[in-house]
Design a protein around this motif. Structure first.
Motif, mmCIF file in Angstrom:
data_model
loop_
_atom_site.group_PDB
_atom_site.id
_atom_site.type_symbol
_atom_site.label_atom_id
_atom_site.label_comp_id
_atom_site.label_asym_id
_atom_site.label_seq_id
_atom_site.Cartn_x
_atom_site.Cartn_y
_atom_site.Cartn_z
ATOM 1 N N PHE A 104 0.827 -1.200 0.000
ATOM 2 C CA PHE A 104 0.000 0.000 0.000
ATOM 3 C C PHE A 104 0.866 1.255 0.000
ATOM 4 O O PHE A 104 0.592 2.225 -0.720
ATOM 5 C CB PHE A 104 -0.924 -0.023 1.218
ATOM 6 N N GLY A 105 1.929 1.260 0.824
ATOM 7 C CA GLY A 105 2.807 2.423 0.880
ATOM 8 C C GLY A 105 3.523 2.680 -0.438
ATOM 9 O O GLY A 105 3.657 3.823 -0.875
ATOM 10 N N LEU A 106 4.001 1.615 -1.086
ATOM 11 C CA LEU A 106 4.687 1.782 -2.371
ATOM 12 C C LEU A 106 3.729 2.289 -3.449
ATOM 13 O O LEU A 106 4.121 3.092 -4.313
ATOM 14 C CB LEU A 106 5.310 0.454 -2.796
ATOM 15 N N GLN A 107 2.489 1.827 -3.433
ATOM 16 C CA GLN A 107 1.520 2.322 -4.407
ATOM 17 C C GLN A 107 1.220 3.801 -4.183
ATOM 18 O O GLN A 107 1.131 4.582 -5.135
ATOM 19 C CB GLN A 107 0.231 1.495 -4.320
ATOM 20 N N ALA A 108 1.047 4.204 -2.924
ATOM 21 C CA ALA A 108 0.784 5.610 -2.633
ATOM 22 C C ALA A 108 1.975 6.489 -2.976
ATOM 23 O O ALA A 108 1.820 7.591 -3.516
ATOM 24 C CB ALA A 108 0.411 5.780 -1.153
ATOM 25 N N ARG A 109 3.180 6.013 -2.722
ATOM 26 C CA ARG A 109 4.369 6.796 -3.052
ATOM 27 C C ARG A 109 4.613 6.837 -4.554
ATOM 28 O O ARG A 109 5.086 7.841 -5.098
ATOM 29 C CB ARG A 109 5.581 6.202 -2.344
ATOM 30 N N GLY A 110 4.296 5.763 -5.263
ATOM 31 C CA GLY A 110 4.467 5.754 -6.708
ATOM 32 C C GLY A 110 3.575 6.764 -7.406
ATOM 33 O O GLY A 110 3.928 7.298 -8.464
ATOM 34 N N SER A 120 5.520 11.111 0.629
ATOM 35 C CA SER A 120 6.967 11.184 0.425
ATOM 36 C C SER A 120 7.644 9.944 0.997
ATOM 37 O O SER A 120 7.033 9.147 1.713
ATOM 38 C CB SER A 120 7.532 12.438 1.095
ATOM 39 N N ARG A 121 8.937 9.806 0.698
ATOM 40 C CA ARG A 121 9.683 8.646 1.182
ATOM 41 C C ARG A 121 9.843 8.698 2.701
ATOM 42 O O ARG A 121 9.714 7.686 3.378
ATOM 43 C CB ARG A 121 11.061 8.603 0.510
ATOM 44 N N GLN A 155 5.650 5.738 8.749
ATOM 45 C CA GLN A 155 4.374 5.061 8.921
ATOM 46 C C GLN A 155 4.479 3.544 8.835
ATOM 47 O O GLN A 155 3.468 2.854 8.968
ATOM 48 C CB GLN A 155 3.381 5.547 7.847
ATOM 49 N N MET A 156 5.662 3.013 8.602
ATOM 50 C CA MET A 156 5.799 1.565 8.471
ATOM 51 C C MET A 156 5.480 0.870 9.799
ATOM 52 O O MET A 156 5.766 1.411 10.871
ATOM 53 C CB MET A 156 7.214 1.193 8.030
#
Length: 360
Positions: free
Chosen positions: A197-203, A208-209, A215-216
């Motif tokens: 989910f985090g990678l999709q939102a950041r992509g 931001s990174r 948030q991990m």
């Protein structure tokens, strides 16, 4: 929390649970009666042996059986329906049963994440957050009322990094007793789906990174981890630069350049790494420029510079000498290379060239 009569979040499915328990007891009773059912025998059987490998003699053996118990199939269908109603009412995720067919590879990332998003955990976190807000409101108010001028310390961990603050209740709280309680963006997700989910939102550029690191769903020092990642990238760039220089050495030799300094520098870097030293320190030492010669005491910079052509007492600097003084490393070209020559047809050749030669 809301000053109402006590009511649990499972009250709506209490009667479903009661019906499911009743169906389960009836199914167990039917199974027991099926095993303990009486045995029907034809009229020619006068005695019956009981036990393993027992032999019963009869001219109609097909009539020897236990009395069947007719259990309607609707009972089992009703049990499955009650199970489904129980999971829906308790917000039980289908992903925990392995029934989610979503695939992240095929682009159904949101569908796959729905199976791991436990609304039961999310609801519990919302209730606990509201309770903590009210508890902290009371704590701040008591702190300012009972210990207004007492200096206090607070220690904790934020984004994986420990911190410590000091405060005075009357000065720092100053009547503001409200606070916010959050469980982070990944609340209710397991670590695997949280990362997806985090990678999709950041992509998509939504976060931001640094925000994703904070948030991990595991402890992570955001600042230290960011520095470490950047250092690793820069070290990879240094290694790539050294590889590029090593690949360009044959071309430098063909052009007449001296590669000994580069080879010596790379050798120092390799030996230093074998001793456990940092790569950036070795590169800085191996490829730093040589120190320039210092001027003699009492002689200012540029004092030995010859006047320019055209002025009084103008002198021209000899070939190979720098304007600020003689350069011991410069090679003065022979005079004959600067003079005009004759080619095979007798025409004058007025070309000048500069050559560098290494002394042996």
């Amino acid at each position: 929390i809301d000053d109402e009569t006590q009511r649990g979040q499972f009250d709506d499915i209490m009667w479903v649970q009661v019906a499911r328990g009743r169906i389960a007891s009836l199914q167990l009773e039917a199974a027991q009666k099926s095993v303990a059912a009486p045995i029907a025998l034809p009229s020619d059987v006068t005695t019956m042996e009981i036990g393993p490998d027992a032999v019963i003699r009869s001219s109609m053996p097909e009539k020897i059986r236990r009395v069947g118990l007719e259990v309607p199939t609707g009972v089992f269908q009703e049990g499955a329906e009650l199970d489904h109603e129980l999971m829906v009412g308790s917000r039980y995720p289908q992903g925990r049963l392995g029934q989610q067919s979503g695939s992240i590879v095929t682009g159904k990332g949101v569908q796959a994440l729905m199976g791991g998003f436990d609304t039961q955990v999310k609801t519990a976190q919302a209730i606990l957050a509201e309770a903590l807000r009210k508890v902290m409101f009371i704590c701040f108010k008591m702190d300012e009322t009972i210990w207004p001028n007492h200096r206090k310390e607070v220690r904790g961990i934020n984004a994986g990094a420990p911190y410590e603050i000091t405060y005075t209740p009357k000065k720092d709280i100053n009547g503001d007793y409200y606070c916010d309680v959050t469980y982070g963006l990944m609340a209710g997700l397991d670590p695997n789906r949280a990362l997806v989910f985090g990678l999709q939102a950041r992509g998509d550029g939504l976060i931001s990174r640094n925000f994703l690191r904070a948030q991990m769903p595991w402890d992570l020092n955001v600042t230290m981890e960011e520095e470490q990642v950047e250092v690793e990238k820069l070290r990879d760039a240094i290694i790539g630069m050294l590889g590029g220089i090593a690949g360009a050495l044959p071309q430098m030799v063909l052009q007449g350049q001296d590669p000994t300094k580069i080879l010596a520098g790379m050798g120092k870097v390799i030996k230093g790494r074998q001793k456990g030293r940092q790569l950036e320190e070795l590169v800085e030492e191996a490829f730093s420029p040589e120190p320039q010669p210092q001027a003699p005491p009492g002689v200012e910079q540029g004092a030995g510079q010859a006047p320019m052509m055209g002025g009084p007492g103008a002198q021209s600097a000899p070939p190979g000498a720098s304007p600020s003084g003689p350069n011991p490393n410069a090679q003065i070209p022979p005079m004959e290379t600067l003079l005009a020559g004759m080619n095979g047809s007798g025409s004058p050749s007025l070309a000048a060239s500069v050559q560098r030669r290494q002394k042996v």
